[in-house]
Design a protein around this motif. Structure first.
Motif, short mmCIF file in Angstrom:
data_model
loop_
_atom_site.label_atom_id
_atom_site.label_comp_id
_atom_site.label_asym_id
_atom_site.label_seq_id
_atom_site.Cartn_x
_atom_site.Cartn_y
_atom_site.Cartn_z
N GLY A 157 0.86 -1.12 0.06
CA GLY A 157 -0.03 0.22 0.17
C GLY A 157 1.03 1.34 -0.20
N LEU A 158 1.95 1.27 0.60
CA LEU A 158 2.90 2.55 1.07
C LEU A 158 3.74 2.56 -0.62
CD1 LEU A 158 4.43 1.90 4.36
CD2 LEU A 158 2.80 3.58 3.61
N ALA A 159 3.82 1.38 -1.19
CA ALA A 159 4.68 1.42 -2.50
C ALA A 159 3.76 2.46 -3.41
CB ALA A 159 5.01 0.18 -3.03
N LEU A 206 4.88 5.55 -5.35
CA LEU A 206 5.27 5.40 -6.53
C LEU A 206 4.10 5.47 -7.58
CD1 LEU A 206 7.69 2.65 -6.45
CD2 LEU A 206 8.43 5.22 -6.61
N GLY A 207 2.82 5.17 -7.28
CA GLY A 207 1.68 5.13 -8.01
C GLY A 207 1.38 3.79 -8.40
N VAL A 208 0.25 3.34 -9.07
CA VAL A 208 -0.14 2.12 -9.30
C VAL A 208 0.68 1.40 -10.00
CG1 VAL A 208 -2.19 0.73 -10.14
CG2 VAL A 208 -2.75 2.65 -8.93
N ALA A 209 1.18 1.86 -11.33
CA ALA A 209 1.91 1.02 -12.17
C ALA A 209 3.38 0.89 -11.83
CB ALA A 209 1.91 1.95 -13.68
N LEU A 210 4.12 1.77 -11.33
CA LEU A 210 5.30 1.48 -11.06
C LEU A 210 5.34 0.70 -9.64
CD1 LEU A 210 8.49 2.04 -11.51
CD2 LEU A 210 8.27 4.22 -10.56
#
Length: 340
Positions: free
Chosen positions: A95-97, A101-105
């Motif tokens: 969730g933190l990523a 970074l956003g959904v894609a990355l």
């Protein structure tokens, strides 16, 4: 061949649902991250996995029989829960990523590591390394290459877009911090498949093949829930956000969308269980199924990234690299079957 295609389609539907689970979260009102993460986790990691496990109980048996079966093999049960707790760290940082970074990355990097390590370590740690044929290993390598290419596209995007545009697409964008979290996420998230491997025999002999992994899934997600609940409650206390749960006027709306997010998230592993039931004729794809799910998750998450305009303003070169990575991933899904 028809059964195999049906199995892949079912896994794909589950992956699409998982990649869509952040959409209803955007409809949650005035709750802090830790509050909605905990409530959606109750649905995603307890309620729906429990309902799924009920399907693995054949006629003539009861829920108490299932728990007795788990208790009869405490080592397998506790190892499944333990790796679930470790996966919980990955689920938490997942969730933190997304946040940084956003959904894609975020999903691409986290799921890339999760895909490769989960597929390899599951059989190795449970003594089934013989199932890792050359076809499976090549498939894992190609999958990681595809995800890496998408990661390169994400890095190109981060480098080329001005700060204002990055913040517009992802409010809390922080590339350096997000990369570190995404790597930790991938390493720990691989523990989900390891947990499934340890718990693969925690089912009845006459359980339908479609539902065989659902009891193990429940134990893994239970372990993950414990990790996430401790952290979320800690954050509630630290940030003084326990008041979120007292906002009675918001509960109906937020609970509905938390439940929907939880259902969409759980669908990936429900679909994986059903899909594997149709892949039994192909031991190679059965072993490779974890990578198939992760590849599809990345593919669909990037589709959502495009829909949510996370790639808006990127150069044609960046978009070409992204599409190339997606093409490699699609190819990797069928590669082990073609060479196995």
């Amino acid at each position: 061949m028809g059964a195999i295609l049906l199995g892949l389609l079912i896994i794909a539907v589950g992956a699409f649902c998982q990649s869509s689970c952040y959409v209803p979260i955007n409809k949650i009102k005035k709750w802090s991250w830790e509050s909605y993460w905990l409530i959606q986790g109750i649905f995603a990691w307890l309620v729906f996995p429990f309902l799924g496990a009920l399907l693995a109980i054949p006629e003539g048996h009861s829920l108490s029989d299932l728990f007795a079966l788990m208790a009869a093999d405490p080592k397998a049960s506790w190892l499944t829960i333990l790796f679930g707790a470790l996966w919980g760290v990955g689920g938490l940082t997942f969730g933190l990523a997304m946040r940084y970074l956003g959904v894609a990355l975020g999903q691409s990097i986290g799921l890339g590591l999760c895909s490769g390590l989960g597929a390899i370590l599951g059989p190795v740690l449970t003594g089934n390394a013989a199932s890792l044929t050359m076809a499976v290993i090549i498939g894992v390598i190609v999958t990681i290459i595809g995800i890496a290419i998408i990661g390169i596209a994400g890095a190109m995007k981060a480098k080329s877009l001005p700060e204002e545009e990055r913040k517009k697409a992802v409010k809390d964008f922080n590339f350096g911090k997000g990369i570190v979290i995404a790597v930790i996420c991938g390493l720990m998230s691989a523990c989900f498949n390891i947990g499934l491997s340890f718990g693969e025999n925690l089912c009845f002999a006459d359980t339908a093949p479609l539902f065989k992994t659902l009891p193990a899934t429940l134990l893994v997600t239970f372990g993950g829930f414990l990790t996430n609940a401790v952290y979320c409650l800690y954050q509630n206390n630290k940030n003084k956000t326990f008041s979120d749960y007292k906002q009675g006027s918001l509960w109906l709306n937020n609970a509905i969308f938390c439940a929907l997010a939880g259902l969409l998230w759980y669908s990936q592993f429900f679909g994986l269980s059903l899909g594997k039931g149709f892949l039994e004729a192909s031991p190679v794809l059965l072993t490779f199924s974890w990578c198939i799910l992760m590849s599809l998750n990345v593919i669909f998450s990037n589709v959502w990234g495009i829909i949510l305009k996370e790639w808006k303003g990127c150069s044609n070169k960046t978009v070409a690299v992204l599409l190339g990575g997606l093409a490699v991933l699609i190819f990797s899904i069928f590669l082990p079957y073609l060479i196995g």
